[in-house]
Motif scaffolding. Structure first.
Motif, PDB file in Angstrom:
ATOM      1  N   GLY A 109      12.554  15.302 -10.599  1.00  0.00           N
ATOM      2  CA  GLY A 109      11.991  14.092 -11.117  1.00  0.00           C
ATOM      3  C   GLY A 109      11.349  14.157 -12.548  1.00  0.00           C
ATOM      4  N   PRO A 110      11.041  13.113 -12.921  1.00  0.00           N
ATOM      5  CA  PRO A 110      10.277  12.864 -14.190  1.00  0.00           C
ATOM      6  C   PRO A 110       8.608  13.134 -13.899  1.00  0.00           C
ATOM      7  CG  PRO A 110      10.589  10.719 -13.275  1.00  0.00           C
ATOM      8  CD  PRO A 110      11.359  11.640 -12.196  1.00  0.00           C
ATOM      9  N   VAL A 111       7.993  13.507 -14.956  1.00  0.00           N
ATOM     10  CA  VAL A 111       6.807  13.447 -15.008  1.00  0.00           C
ATOM     11  C   VAL A 111       6.147  12.063 -14.458  1.00  0.00           C
ATOM     12  CG1 VAL A 111       4.580  13.585 -16.444  1.00  0.00           C
ATOM     13  CG2 VAL A 111       6.542  15.391 -16.665  1.00  0.00           C
ATOM     14  N   THR A 112       5.255  12.041 -13.628  1.00  0.00           N
ATOM     15  CA  THR A 112       4.564  10.856 -13.108  1.00  0.00           C
ATOM     16  C   THR A 112       3.579  10.343 -13.815  1.00  0.00           C
ATOM     17  OG1 THR A 112       3.425  12.026 -11.425  1.00  0.00           O
ATOM     18  CG2 THR A 112       5.581  11.132 -10.636  1.00  0.00           C
ATOM     19  N   LEU A 113       2.823  11.212 -14.411  1.00  0.00           N
ATOM     20  CA  LEU A 113       1.453  10.934 -15.116  1.00  0.00           C
ATOM     21  C   LEU A 113       1.100  11.686 -16.089  1.00  0.00           C
ATOM     22  CD1 LEU A 113      -0.730   8.832 -15.347  1.00  0.00           C
ATOM     23  CD2 LEU A 113      -2.223   9.987 -13.700  1.00  0.00           C
ATOM     24  N   GLU A 114       0.952  11.600 -17.602  1.00  0.00           N
ATOM     25  CA  GLU A 114       0.557  12.204 -18.470  1.00  0.00           C
ATOM     26  C   GLU A 114      -0.731  11.859 -19.021  1.00  0.00           C
ATOM     27  OE1 GLU A 114       3.644  13.618 -21.195  1.00  0.00           O
ATOM     28  OE2 GLU A 114       2.214  13.103 -22.668  1.00  0.00           O
TER      29      GLU A 114
END
Length: 132
Positions: A109-114
């Protein structure tokens, strides 16, 4: 020539010298913050459980614990027990540079928090490379 692409785009994990990591990292949109303290302690504020765990909830939590570098491109965040019980398990905090870290609990899945390093928090900024 074959090109392989994974489901993760954006931040891109890299191996960062652990001595360069202590500092304050923040996401201005959500006000989430992780402070990596020298000596292996950390504090986290406003982290959604879903940012840290693949099947977590949107509930935002504050917690403290220890952080341990790995020989790879992430550090383990090990939250302290609360009331004698382990409420949160280990979290992988991926490193994109000494200025950027991210949470990516589902590799498909995508990165959830940068989170981006807050300037002036005890660590000199690394000079930017051209185009970087």
């Amino acid at each position: 020539m074959a090109v392989l692409a994974s489901g993760c785009t954006g931040a891109g994990a890299v191996n960062v010298d652990p001595d360069r990591l202590p500092g304050v990292y923040r996401d201005d949109e959500s006000d989430a913050e992780i402070r990596l303290h020298p000596g292996g302690r950390f504090s986290a504020v406003g982290i959604a459980k879903s940012d840290a765990y693949w099947r977590g909830s949107a509930t935002r939590v504050d917690f403290n614990g220890t952080w341990d570098p790995t020989p790879s491109n992430f550090v383990y965040l090990q939250p302290d027990k609360i009331g004698g019980q382990r409420v949160l398990g280990d979290i992988q905090l991926w490193t994109a540079s000494p200025e950027k870290v991210f949470l990516h609990p589902d590799v498909d899945g995508p990165v959830t928090l940068e989170l981006v390093r807050v300037p002036g928090n005890g660590q000199p900024p690394t000079p930017s490379s051209a185009g970087g």
